[in-house]
Structures are given as C-alpha cells and as structure tokens.
Write an enzyme that holds these catalytic residues in place. Structure first.
Site, PDB file in Angstrom:
ATOM      1  N   GLU A 165      -5.779 -10.816  -1.151  1.00 53.41           N
ATOM      2  CA  GLU A 165      -6.594 -10.633   0.066  1.00 53.41           C
ATOM      3  C   GLU A 165      -8.073 -10.569  -0.293  1.00 53.41           C
ATOM      4  O   GLU A 165      -8.807  -9.702   0.166  1.00 53.41           O
ATOM      5  CB  GLU A 165      -6.203  -9.339   0.791  1.00 53.41           C
ATOM      6  CG  GLU A 165      -4.726  -9.237   1.077  1.00 53.41           C
ATOM      7  CD  GLU A 165      -4.325  -7.981   1.851  1.00 53.41           C
ATOM      8  OE1 GLU A 165      -5.225  -7.281   2.375  1.00 53.41           O
ATOM      9  OE2 GLU A 165      -3.122  -7.714   1.933  1.00 53.41           O
ATOM     10  N   GLU A 211       0.795  -1.236   0.000  1.00 53.81           N
ATOM     11  CA  GLU A 211       0.000   0.000   0.000  1.00 53.81           C
ATOM     12  C   GLU A 211       0.824   1.280   0.000  1.00 53.81           C
ATOM     13  O   GLU A 211       0.633   2.148   0.857  1.00 53.81           O
ATOM     14  CB  GLU A 211      -0.964  -0.003   1.197  1.00 53.81           C
ATOM     15  CG  GLU A 211      -1.903  -1.195   1.191  1.00 53.81           C
ATOM     16  CD  GLU A 211      -2.864  -1.208   2.383  1.00 53.81           C
ATOM     17  OE1 GLU A 211      -2.776  -0.320   3.230  1.00 53.81           O
ATOM     18  OE2 GLU A 211      -3.691  -2.137   2.448  1.00 53.81           O
TER      19      GLU A 211
END
Ligand code: XIL
Length: 363
Positions: free
Chosen positions: A268, A163
């Site tokens: 995910e 991220e």
C-alpha cells in the site's frame, strides 16, 4: 424431401458454424482491443500495482486510462472488505468486486485480495453481533470461506489478516481479538487454507519498515504460526511511509522478511511529504521535496530488486494520483504521496521508480 432436409441440416449446421465464427472473431477482437499495460508494470520484472476505487474507475477517464496503462496488479481499495461483501448477516454482495475483476481480466492485471480479516470496514451488524466464542469463530470462518469460494481461481492471493499488531507483537485490541483472543490469526489462516488450498496467503501490516520493533514482533508472530504448522506465504508491508523513514530500516525489513522465505509485497505504498512528527503542515509540494520523494522511490525500488526474484510478489501503490489518496480525507492535511499529480501527469517520483528499475544491482 430427404434432400430438402439434408440441405436444411447443412444450412443449419453451417449457420451455427458461422455463428460460432462470429463469436470467436468477436472474442479475438475483444482480446486484441484490451490493451496490455505498457508503462511501469510492463517495464518491471515484478508486478506493479495500485489500489482501485470502483466509482472513480467508472467516472474518471484519466484515472481509468492511467490504471490501464501503468499497472499489472490491482487491489480493491474498498469493495472486497467485509462491509462491502457481507453488508448483512449471510447476505453477500459480489457485484462491485466482480466488476473490478472483469476490468482486471480485460487488462491482463492480477487481482490481489484485500482483506479478509481486519478491524476496519466492518459492517454494523458485526459491530453489534452478540455471541459466544464459538459463534464469533463461526462468523470469522464463514466470511473467509464464502468469500474465498466465490473468488476461487480468479483471486489467487489474499491478505488474510490485516493489522493485527501494535508496534511490537502486542495484539491490537480489535473486535476479533476481544472475542477470540490471539488465536484468531491462526484460525483465519487455517480457514483460508482450507477454503482455497491453491491461494497464496499474506499477513499485511503497516510500519514494518519503520524500525525493528514491529518488524521483529511480526516475524515472531509468523514464527509461532509456523511452529503450529500454519503456513503463511507472504508478508505485506503497507509502507504508508514518510520521507523521514530511513532507507536502512526499509532494506532491513525487506531482507529479514525474505530471509524467512516469505514472499514480499509492498502492498500500500505512498510516500508522504509531511514528515512524521516533525512537519505536518505543508501547503505546497516544493520542488525540493518532490526531488526527495523521487530519490526515496528510486531507492525503495532498487532495494526491492535485490530480493530473490521468486520472492518479489510486487510493489503496489495506494492510489494513482495525489488527488486520489486516502490521506486527503482530512482536508486540513493535504498530501502528495503518489506517482502522478492531481492532473494524472507523472511526477518526479514516477521517474524515480523507473530509475530504480534500471539502477545497477550491487549486493
Ligand atoms: C483505506 C481506503 O483507502 C479508504 O478508502 C477507506 O475509507 C479506509 O481504508 N490500511 C489498509 C487499507 O489496509 O485497506 C486502508 O484503505 C488504508 C490503511
């Protein structure tokens, strides 16, 4: 006397041999008892994974049994993040992560390392750390190096940076960015490569399937790294998706990432029934929404299978049953985003995954 000695030596040898045989038999027995997954992971031609929460694994037999049966790859939900591994400066605690690795080895499951550099799950001491650029760089390097050395040979792939980007190629103002500037991403990959040249190194982020802006920004970041001679092996699309993310943008993300030669990890996945920005107040999972979720999962799996097989690193779900999802941390916002219901019964989405595995591949 000599005779007695000889007999004794023989006896000793043979009892040692006997001892080895017992150990060997035990070893075989353990190997035989450790069941290989027979569910989705065994049916797919690529690894099928879930994140695993160690406390639940120890406390909840249904959770454990489902993981043992269905999945061929696991990612630590939390115990390989920085606050777990290095809770105090230079003090590393491996026990939880090592326990997870032992479980995975017993069940013939791959472990995907998550995550070396992230702005979440930071220990307090890092948030309070005072130091110049060199000191921050050293902190980054030391965490990556020590962690990868510890798991070398056991964890063969890592989310090195998680991220880093906002919704294009603007950097998130994380603690790493604030102290090291955008170059922290390049440094992280360099340190990771040096620490374990055999490991596969991933860049992992969310919303890559949700429209072209962040996807293209990520590909530009990766292209800049490549131009600097820094090799990234794969891209993780977190895919915390919602039913209103269009399939076309998912397919486009898979194809574009693969076209650049990267391994593709759906890292995910969960599919929220609440629609982003439209409806976030569901109180029940309706049969119609569960059927939509089934179609959604089927289409994602079928699109994933169209990638060159060598680039299919795997599809990992972020949890096992709906009751385990991180998305329920807000009690006013219930969700049902996974393959199993609260009682660990397969949902329509589970069937959708199986259907996606056998859907004819039209290119
Ligand atoms: C989440 C875990 O599921 C939670 O248990 C924890 O409290 C916070 O982190 N993106 C990631 C994951 O890369 O590591 C996050 O996991 C979910 C979002």
């Amino acid at each position: 006397m000599r005779h007695i000695n000889l007999t004794y030596t023989k006896l000793f040898r043979s009892s040692r041999l006997g001892c080895y045989s017992v150990w060997f038999a035990l070893l075989l027995l353990t190997a035989a008892c450790a069941r290989r997954p027979t569910g989705l992971g065994a049916q797919a031609s690529f690894p099928v994974g879930t994140c695993v929460n160690l406390n639940k694994l120890r406390a909840n037999p249904a959770y454990r049994a489902t993981i043992e049966r269905e999945f061929t790859s696991i990612t630590a939900e939390d115990v390989m993040k920085m606050d777990s591994l290095q809770p105090r400066p230079n003090e590393f605690t491996w026990a939880s992560a090592d326990a997870l690795l032992r479980f995975a080895r017993q069940h013939h499951q791959r472990v995907h390392g998550h995550a070396l550099v992230w702005s979440g799950a930071l220990p307090k001491w890092v948030l309070q750390f005072k130091g110049d650029t060199a000191a921050w760089d050293q902190l980054l390097r030391q965490h990556i190096t020590t962690t990868m050395h510890h798991f070398k040979g056991r964890v063969k792939a890592w989310d090195v940076v998680n991220e880093a980007l906002e919704n294009d190629d603007t950097f998130n103002r994380t603690i790493w960015y604030e102290h090291l500037g955008p170059g922290y991403v390049a440094h992280a990959f360099q340190y990771a490569r040096q620490a374990d040249p055999e490991a596969l190194l991933f860049y992992n982020d969310f919303d890559l399937e949700n429209g072209p802006s962040k996807l293209n920004g990520t590909l530009r970041l990766l292209a800049r790294l490549k131009a600097q001679g820094i090799k990234v092996d794969g891209v993780g699309l977190q895919m915390h998706a919602s039913l209103n993310v269009p399939f076309s943008s998912i397919t486009e993300a898979f194809q574009k990432i693969a076209a650049q030669g990267y391994l593709v990890h759906v890292s995910e996945m969960d599919v929220q029934l609440n629609r982003y920005g439209q409806n976030d107040a569901l109180t029940q999972p309706t049969p119609a929404l569960l059927a939509e979720q089934r179609d959604y999962v089927r289409t994602v799996v079928a699109a994933y299978r169209k990638l060159p097989p060598a680039q299919q690193y795997g599809i990992t779900f972020w949890g096992v049953s709906d009751g385990d999802t991180w998305l329920r941390s807000n009690p006013r916002h219930p969700e049902w985003p996974l393959l199993f219901d609260d009682k660990y019964q397969p949902k329509p989405a589970y069937e959708g995954f199986r259907e996606g595995l056998t859907a004819p591949l039209t290119r």
